[in-house]
Design a protein around this motif. Structure first.
Motif, PDB file in Angstrom:
ATOM      1  N   LEU A 130     -14.402  -7.596 -19.865  1.00  0.00           N
ATOM      2  CA  LEU A 130     -15.663  -6.911 -19.616  1.00  0.00           C
ATOM      3  C   LEU A 130     -16.807  -7.919 -19.603  1.00  0.00           C
ATOM      4  CD1 LEU A 130     -17.302  -4.333 -19.293  1.00  0.00           C
ATOM      5  CD2 LEU A 130     -17.402  -4.132 -21.792  1.00  0.00           C
ATOM      6  N   HIS A 131     -16.766  -8.853 -20.568  1.00  0.00           N
ATOM      7  CA  HIS A 131     -17.818  -9.869 -20.624  1.00  0.00           C
ATOM      8  C   HIS A 131     -17.837 -10.700 -19.352  1.00  0.00           C
ATOM      9  CE1 HIS A 131     -18.072  -9.924 -25.313  1.00  0.00           C
ATOM     10  NE2 HIS A 131     -18.358  -8.766 -24.782  1.00  0.00           N
ATOM     11  N   ALA A 132     -16.665 -11.047 -18.878  1.00  0.00           N
ATOM     12  CA  ALA A 132     -16.586 -11.903 -17.698  1.00  0.00           C
ATOM     13  C   ALA A 132     -17.154 -11.196 -16.478  1.00  0.00           C
ATOM     14  CB  ALA A 132     -15.140 -12.313 -17.451  1.00  0.00           C
ATOM     15  N   LEU A 133     -17.096  -9.873 -16.455  1.00  0.00           N
ATOM     16  CA  LEU A 133     -17.582  -9.132 -15.307  1.00  0.00           C
ATOM     17  C   LEU A 133     -19.076  -8.876 -15.365  1.00  0.00           C
ATOM     18  CD1 LEU A 133     -14.751  -6.451 -14.971  1.00  0.00           C
ATOM     19  CD2 LEU A 133     -15.155  -8.433 -13.480  1.00  0.00           C
ATOM     20  N   THR A 134     -19.670  -8.904 -16.557  1.00  0.00           N
ATOM     21  CA  THR A 134     -21.065  -8.507 -16.689  1.00  0.00           C
ATOM     22  C   THR A 134     -21.983  -9.613 -17.179  1.00  0.00           C
ATOM     23  OG1 THR A 134     -20.592  -7.679 -18.920  1.00  0.00           O
ATOM     24  CG2 THR A 134     -20.470  -6.099 -17.106  1.00  0.00           C
ATOM     25  N   ALA A 135     -21.478 -10.584 -17.899  1.00  0.00           N
ATOM     26  CA  ALA A 135     -22.303 -11.672 -18.414  1.00  0.00           C
ATOM     27  C   ALA A 135     -22.053 -12.940 -17.608  1.00  0.00           C
ATOM     28  CB  ALA A 135     -21.996 -11.908 -19.892  1.00  0.00           C
ATOM     29  N   ILE A 136     -22.942 -13.909 -17.784  1.00  0.00           N
ATOM     30  CA  ILE A 136     -22.828 -15.187 -17.084  1.00  0.00           C
ATOM     31  C   ILE A 136     -21.983 -16.137 -17.916  1.00  0.00           C
ATOM     32  CG2 ILE A 136     -24.112 -17.152 -16.164  1.00  0.00           C
ATOM     33  CD1 ILE A 136     -26.550 -15.254 -15.968  1.00  0.00           C
ATOM     34  N   ASP A 137     -20.940 -16.669 -17.321  1.00  0.00           N
ATOM     35  CA  ASP A 137     -20.125 -17.667 -18.009  1.00  0.00           C
ATOM     36  C   ASP A 137     -20.819 -19.019 -17.888  1.00  0.00           C
ATOM     37  OD1 ASP A 137     -18.101 -19.689 -18.587  1.00  0.00           O
ATOM     38  OD2 ASP A 137     -16.680 -18.018 -18.562  1.00  0.00           O
ATOM     39  N   VAL A 181     -25.380 -14.789 -21.634  1.00  0.00           N
ATOM     40  CA  VAL A 181     -24.564 -15.955 -21.299  1.00  0.00           C
ATOM     41  C   VAL A 181     -23.446 -16.120 -22.317  1.00  0.00           C
ATOM     42  CG1 VAL A 181     -24.560 -18.451 -20.930  1.00  0.00           C
ATOM     43  CG2 VAL A 181     -26.554 -17.106 -20.257  1.00  0.00           C
ATOM     44  N   ILE A 182     -22.254 -16.439 -21.839  1.00  0.00           N
ATOM     45  CA  ILE A 182     -21.130 -16.751 -22.723  1.00  0.00           C
ATOM     46  C   ILE A 182     -21.085 -18.262 -22.913  1.00  0.00           C
ATOM     47  CG2 ILE A 182     -18.647 -16.603 -23.057  1.00  0.00           C
ATOM     48  CD1 ILE A 182     -18.648 -14.223 -21.119  1.00  0.00           C
ATOM     49  N   PHE A 183     -21.546 -18.720 -24.084  1.00  0.00           N
ATOM     50  CA  PHE A 183     -21.511 -20.147 -24.412  1.00  0.00           C
ATOM     51  C   PHE A 183     -20.179 -20.436 -25.093  1.00  0.00           C
ATOM     52  CE2 PHE A 183     -26.039 -19.073 -24.422  1.00  0.00           C
ATOM     53  CZ  PHE A 183     -26.572 -20.086 -23.641  1.00  0.00           C
ATOM     54  N   HIS A 184     -19.326 -21.191 -24.473  1.00  0.00           N
ATOM     55  CA  HIS A 184     -18.006 -21.471 -25.045  1.00  0.00           C
ATOM     56  C   HIS A 184     -18.136 -22.427 -26.226  1.00  0.00           C
ATOM     57  CE1 HIS A 184     -15.832 -19.328 -21.925  1.00  0.00           C
ATOM     58  NE2 HIS A 184     -16.720 -19.831 -21.063  1.00  0.00           N
ATOM     59  N   GLY A 185     -17.303 -22.175 -27.215  1.00  0.00           N
ATOM     60  CA  GLY A 185     -17.396 -22.948 -28.451  1.00  0.00           C
ATOM     61  C   GLY A 185     -18.132 -22.197 -29.541  1.00  0.00           C
ATOM     62  N   THR A 186     -18.694 -21.048 -29.187  1.00  0.00           N
ATOM     63  CA  THR A 186     -19.356 -20.195 -30.173  1.00  0.00           C
ATOM     64  C   THR A 186     -18.328 -19.222 -30.734  1.00  0.00           C
ATOM     65  OG1 THR A 186     -19.957 -18.536 -28.516  1.00  0.00           O
ATOM     66  CG2 THR A 186     -21.515 -20.349 -28.880  1.00  0.00           C
ATOM     67  N   PRO A 187     -18.613 -18.598 -31.887  1.00  0.00           N
ATOM     68  CA  PRO A 187     -17.661 -17.646 -32.469  1.00  0.00           C
ATOM     69  C   PRO A 187     -17.279 -16.537 -31.495  1.00  0.00           C
ATOM     70  CG  PRO A 187     -19.371 -18.197 -34.057  1.00  0.00           C
ATOM     71  CD  PRO A 187     -19.780 -18.823 -32.759  1.00  0.00           C
ATOM     72  N   ASN A 188     -16.013 -16.437 -31.186  1.00  0.00           N
ATOM     73  CA  ASN A 188     -15.430 -15.380 -30.349  1.00  0.00           C
ATOM     74  C   ASN A 188     -15.843 -15.453 -28.876  1.00  0.00           C
ATOM     75  OD1 ASN A 188     -14.197 -14.213 -32.661  1.00  0.00           O
ATOM     76  ND2 ASN A 188     -16.125 -13.171 -33.139  1.00  0.00           N
ATOM     77  N   ASP A 189     -16.633 -16.460 -28.509  1.00  0.00           N
ATOM     78  CA  ASP A 189     -17.061 -16.614 -27.116  1.00  0.00           C
ATOM     79  C   ASP A 189     -17.633 -15.323 -26.542  1.00  0.00           C
ATOM     80  OD1 ASP A 189     -16.423 -19.241 -27.114  1.00  0.00           O
ATOM     81  OD2 ASP A 189     -14.586 -19.052 -25.938  1.00  0.00           O
ATOM     82  N   VAL A 190     -18.497 -14.671 -27.287  1.00  0.00           N
ATOM     83  CA  VAL A 190     -19.093 -13.424 -26.815  1.00  0.00           C
ATOM     84  C   VAL A 190     -20.363 -13.722 -26.027  1.00  0.00           C
ATOM     85  CG1 VAL A 190     -18.173 -12.090 -28.735  1.00  0.00           C
ATOM     86  CG2 VAL A 190     -20.445 -13.132 -28.937  1.00  0.00           C
TER      87      VAL A 190
END
Length: 293
Positions: A3-10, A173-182
């Motif tokens: 769901l995150h990948a479809l609605t938030a910016i990676d 935005v999904i910042f990778h490396g953050t808790p749970n990558d939310v």
């Protein structure tokens, strides 16, 4: 995550890198030119150019020949104050480590930079026998450039990210490396907009459309007041500092260190604005224009 990948910016889809240009000699990697360094340089250079424009207006507290010396003192204050402030406010153990000098690894405090810059301006003014508070008014008008570029660099670096956000928020935005990558608030961009663009607009209007520059301390007061208010507000969207999560004052109370440091700024700003008219005197510009009562 779907769901995150479809609605938030990676964040990875933005293809941003901390490094602007890697420097190699032959096959050996020497060092990297990073966006954060460029942000500091851009803020100082653009601020210097704007300062020269401000000094051409009636009522300037110094001549353009003073600007180069002032920029040196202010830059030294930004770097030393910013680093010492970061270590004092956020990571005191660095005082006993050689890592204290590793500025390229990050770790600068705006609040410390303000203190350092103020001390630099006072030293500069004493050397040239000028009014330090009026000079500080002019420097304050230039500061939003550095704040804007600095917050953009924070975003490019994928650091100082915000709290988890509704994944349906279009600009989350999904910042990778953050808790749970939310999905998270891009609080760096919130700060760039408020502390950079909006704050500059407020000071621009006060300088060019009012007589604020003839009331020593008023422009500084506007700067610290609105910066304090903007930073306090954005901290509600920013991930709290991990080292203070269990603090009885900050963690339990839900207050961030950034908010705590903004409270005296807000109080000081109100005081400077409130008392500015009482400090107004007949101004004889260094540049030689007519005196302004």
């Amino acid at each position: 995550m779907i769901l995150h990948a479809l609605t938030a910016i990676d964040f990875n889809d933005l293809h941003l890198s901390k490094v602007l240009l890697p420097i190699w000699i032959g096959s050996r990697h020497i060092f990297d030119i990073k966006w954060y360094s460029i942000a500091y340089i851009a803020g100082i250079v653009v601020g210097w150019i704007y300062l020269m424009r401000l000094l051409r207006a009636p009522g300037a507290p110094m001549a353009s020949r003073h600007a180069e010396d002032l920029v040196f003192y202010a830059t030294l204050g930004i770097i030393l104050g910013g680093r010492i402030g970061y270590v004092a406010f956020y990571d005191p153990k660095l005082f006993t480590s050689l890592n204290f000098f590793m500025l390229w690894e990050g770790g600068m405090s705006f609040h410390g930079g303000v203190i350092g810059t103020t001390l630099g301006i006072i030293l500069f003014a004493r050397r040239h026998k000028l009014d330090w508070l009026r000079i500080h008014d002019y420097v304050a008008c230039c500061a939003p450039f550095g704040l804007f570029f600095g917050r953009l660099a924070n975003f490019v670096n994928g650091e100082l990210w915000g709290r988890p956000a509704d994944p349906n928020l279009p600009w989350a935005v999904i910042f990778h490396g953050t808790p749970n990558d939310v999905a998270r608030h891009p609080s760096q961009l919130y700060e760039a907009g408020l502390e950079g663009i909006v704050l500059f607009a407020i000071l621009w209007f006060a300088f060019w459309k009012t007589k604020a520059r003839y009331q020593p301390g008023k422009l500084v007061g506007l700067f610290v007041l609105f910066y304090g208010l903007f930073r306090y507000f954005v901290e509600f969207f920013r991930e709290p500092d991990s080292q203070y999560m269990d603090s009885p004052i900050l963690g339990v109370a839900g207050m961030h260190m950034g908010q705590l440091l903004c409270i005296p700024m807000i109080v000081l700003g109100i005081y400077l604005i409130w008392t500015a008219k009482g400090r107004r005197t007949r101004v004889t510009p260094i540049a030689g224009d007519e005196a302004v009562a």
